[in-house]
Design a protein around this motif. Structure first.
Motif, short mmCIF file in Angstrom:
data_model
loop_
_atom_site.label_atom_id
_atom_site.label_comp_id
_atom_site.label_asym_id
_atom_site.label_seq_id
_atom_site.Cartn_x
_atom_site.Cartn_y
_atom_site.Cartn_z
N LEU A 1 3.58 4.09 -13.92
CA LEU A 1 4.31 4.36 -12.68
C LEU A 1 3.73 5.56 -11.95
CD1 LEU A 1 8.00 3.77 -13.86
CD2 LEU A 1 6.57 2.25 -12.47
N TYR A 2 3.28 6.56 -12.70
CA TYR A 2 2.67 7.75 -12.07
C TYR A 2 1.39 7.37 -11.33
CZ TYR A 2 0.17 12.16 -11.58
OH TYR A 2 -0.53 13.21 -11.08
N VAL A 3 0.52 6.60 -11.99
CA VAL A 3 -0.74 6.20 -11.35
C VAL A 3 -0.46 5.28 -10.17
CG1 VAL A 3 -2.92 4.97 -11.70
CG2 VAL A 3 -2.05 6.51 -13.48
N PHE A 4 0.47 4.35 -10.35
CA PHE A 4 0.78 3.36 -9.31
C PHE A 4 1.41 4.02 -8.08
CE2 PHE A 4 3.62 0.22 -7.36
CZ PHE A 4 2.73 -0.80 -7.11
N ILE A 5 2.35 4.95 -8.29
CA ILE A 5 3.10 5.53 -7.18
C ILE A 5 2.42 6.78 -6.63
CG2 ILE A 5 5.30 6.60 -6.53
CD1 ILE A 5 6.66 4.80 -8.60
N VAL A 6 2.12 7.73 -7.50
CA VAL A 6 1.57 9.01 -7.03
C VAL A 6 0.11 8.87 -6.61
CG1 VAL A 6 1.12 11.41 -7.66
CG2 VAL A 6 3.19 10.28 -8.48
N LYS A 7 -0.68 8.19 -7.44
CA LYS A 7 -2.09 8.00 -7.12
C LYS A 7 -2.32 6.84 -6.16
CE LYS A 7 -3.41 11.34 -9.78
NZ LYS A 7 -3.94 12.59 -9.21
N SER A 8 -1.28 6.07 -5.92
CA SER A 8 -1.33 4.93 -4.98
C SER A 8 -2.47 3.98 -5.29
CB SER A 8 -1.45 5.44 -3.54
OG SER A 8 -0.39 6.28 -3.21
N SER A 9 -2.62 3.66 -6.57
CA SER A 9 -3.71 2.78 -6.99
C SER A 9 -3.18 1.76 -7.99
CB SER A 9 -4.86 3.59 -7.59
OG SER A 9 -5.87 2.73 -8.08
N GLN A 10 -2.82 0.57 -7.49
CA GLN A 10 -2.35 -0.48 -8.38
C GLN A 10 -3.47 -0.99 -9.28
OE1 GLN A 10 -0.48 -3.80 -6.45
NE2 GLN A 10 -0.15 -4.92 -8.37
N ARG A 11 -4.67 -1.07 -8.72
CA ARG A 11 -5.80 -1.55 -9.50
C ARG A 11 -6.09 -0.62 -10.67
NH1 ARG A 11 -11.88 -2.87 -7.12
NH2 ARG A 11 -12.79 -3.60 -9.10
N ILE B 1 6.72 12.03 -10.05
CA ILE B 1 6.97 10.80 -9.29
C ILE B 1 8.07 11.04 -8.27
CG2 ILE B 1 7.78 8.42 -9.44
CD1 ILE B 1 6.42 8.28 -12.21
N LYS B 2 9.17 11.68 -8.70
CA LYS B 2 10.28 11.93 -7.79
C LYS B 2 9.86 12.83 -6.64
CE LYS B 2 14.25 13.12 -9.49
NZ LYS B 2 15.17 12.25 -8.70
N ILE B 3 9.08 13.86 -6.94
CA ILE B 3 8.60 14.76 -5.88
C ILE B 3 7.75 13.99 -4.87
CG2 ILE B 3 7.05 16.70 -5.41
CD1 ILE B 3 7.98 17.93 -8.05
N HIS B 4 6.88 13.13 -5.37
CA HIS B 4 6.03 12.33 -4.47
C HIS B 4 6.88 11.42 -3.59
CE1 HIS B 4 2.50 10.01 -3.19
NE2 HIS B 4 3.25 8.94 -3.38
N ILE B 5 7.87 10.76 -4.16
CA ILE B 5 8.72 9.85 -3.39
C ILE B 5 9.51 10.62 -2.34
CG2 ILE B 5 10.73 8.32 -3.55
CD1 ILE B 5 9.68 7.39 -6.26
N HIS B 6 10.07 11.78 -2.71
CA HIS B 6 10.83 12.57 -1.75
C HIS B 6 9.95 13.07 -0.61
CE1 HIS B 6 14.12 13.60 -4.95
NE2 HIS B 6 14.24 12.38 -4.45
N ASN B 7 8.73 13.46 -0.94
CA ASN B 7 7.80 13.90 0.11
C ASN B 7 7.44 12.75 1.03
OD1 ASN B 7 7.77 16.48 -0.94
ND2 ASN B 7 5.90 16.17 -2.14
#
Length: 333
Positions: free
Chosen positions: A103-113, A190-196
């Motif tokens: 979830l960290y890589v997918f959401i924060v790094k924005s890289s599903q691949r 992850i939460k910090i990234h989503i809130h930002n």
């Protein structure tokens, strides 16, 4: 440790912990079944959750057998149960952290691949490392009766082994400590990234166009990100406390309340995941409710149709009785 007094496990503790094991078993099974039935739910995070549920299901089964038996020696089934619970419990730690990393890589790094590429490594580590540790512990005769010092009736590391503390760390505790640190850090990031991200979008999005549904889903996801590490720590902390008390030779580790909380915490992980990711997930919960309602309607319809068929089966006989006199009159005429 030459002599060890076994921690007494009372009947009410057995009942509570066995119930926890049953709930965890069926909770894990429900997660697996929903994934298998509904194809559109087969996302990668859900797939990782299924792998975690397999480990939790094995843990629940092994703990159930151990609590039911309340071992008092290094019997064959004690060692077998200890090996299964060691593998499953350690694997559960790895898969729990693996989901957080994904979830960290997918959401924060924005890289599903990049996140999807990690799945193979998750398998190698989350199944391979626990298996290697368990095989090593078995081959060195480290798994066995532990007098419920850091368990509740089940077997784990042989308490008579001189290096039992080292093997308790290797077969669970060191990975538990790592999870205590890793999970909160990853989910906070992850939460910090989503809130930002939400704050950045709100500058370009009119307030009146915000959807109440999207806001509720966002708040639900936000609560889950908060609850995941909290629930994990709340369930596992009692085992850690008893381990630390063992290191200090404190009699407090035999406290019945602490022993019960330890038993529930170790065995309830599958049920907790089911509550969060099935019962508290609207898309999954609505399908379950709809499925149950449809089954209830089908049964009601089937009962009504059977009743109607029975009624129609009796109707011709009455007609025949009514028409028989007329037939006789005609035949006589």
């Amino acid at each position: 440790m030459a002599e060890t007094n076994q921690t007494e496990v009372y009947v009410y503790e057995q009942v509570v912990i066995l119930t926890s094991c049953i709930l965890s078993f069926f909770g894990s099974l429900l997660i697996i079944c929903t994934f298998a039935i509904w194809h559109d739910l087969r996302t990668t995070p859900r797939k990782l959750l299924v792998y975690l549920s397999v480990a939790d299901l094995l843990s629940a089964l092994s703990y159930f057998y151990g609590v039911l038996r309340i071992f008092d020696s290094d019997s064959g089934d004690c060692i077998a149960q200890g090996a299964i619970s060691t593998f499953a419990n350690t694997s559960s730690f790895f898969w729990t952290v693996a989901i957080a990393i994904y979830l960290y890589v997918f959401i924060v790094k924005s890289s599903q691949r990049q996140a999807d590429n990690l799945v193979l490594y998750f398998h190698l580590i989350s199944w391979g490392v626990p298996l290697a540790i368990t095989v090593a512990a078995l081959s060195l005769h480290k798994i066995g009766y532990d007098a419920s010092e850091v368990s509740v009736g089940w077997c784990w590391v042989n308490i008579q082994a001189e290096d039992h503390v080292l093997w308790m760390l290797l077969t669970g505790k060191i990975w538990e400590f790592i999870a205590y640190v890793t999970l909160p850090v990853l989910y906070i990031l992850i939460k910090i990234h989503i809130h930002n991200a939400h704050a950045a979008l709100s500058e370009y999005r009119p307030i009146l166009t915000s959807s109440p549904v999207s806001n509720s889903l966002s708040s639900m996801a936000d609560r889950k990100l908060t609850l995941i590490p909290i629930i994990f720590i709340m369930l596992r902390i009692w085992s850690t406390v008893r381990f630390l008390l063992l290191l200090t030779d404190s009699p407090a580790g035999h406290n019945p309340v602490l022993v019960t909380l330890h038993g529930i915490g170790n065995s309830f992980q599958g049920a907790a995941n089911c509550i969060m990711f099935v019962l508290l997930t609207p898309s999954v919960r609505s399908r379950l409710v709809a499925g149950l309602c449809c089954r209830g309607q089908d049964r009601h319809w089937h009962t009504d149709s059977v009743s109607q068929n029975r009624a129609s089966a009796h109707t011709p006989s009455h007609r025949e009785e009514n028409t028989n006199p007329q037939t006789r009159e005609n035949s006589e005429g």
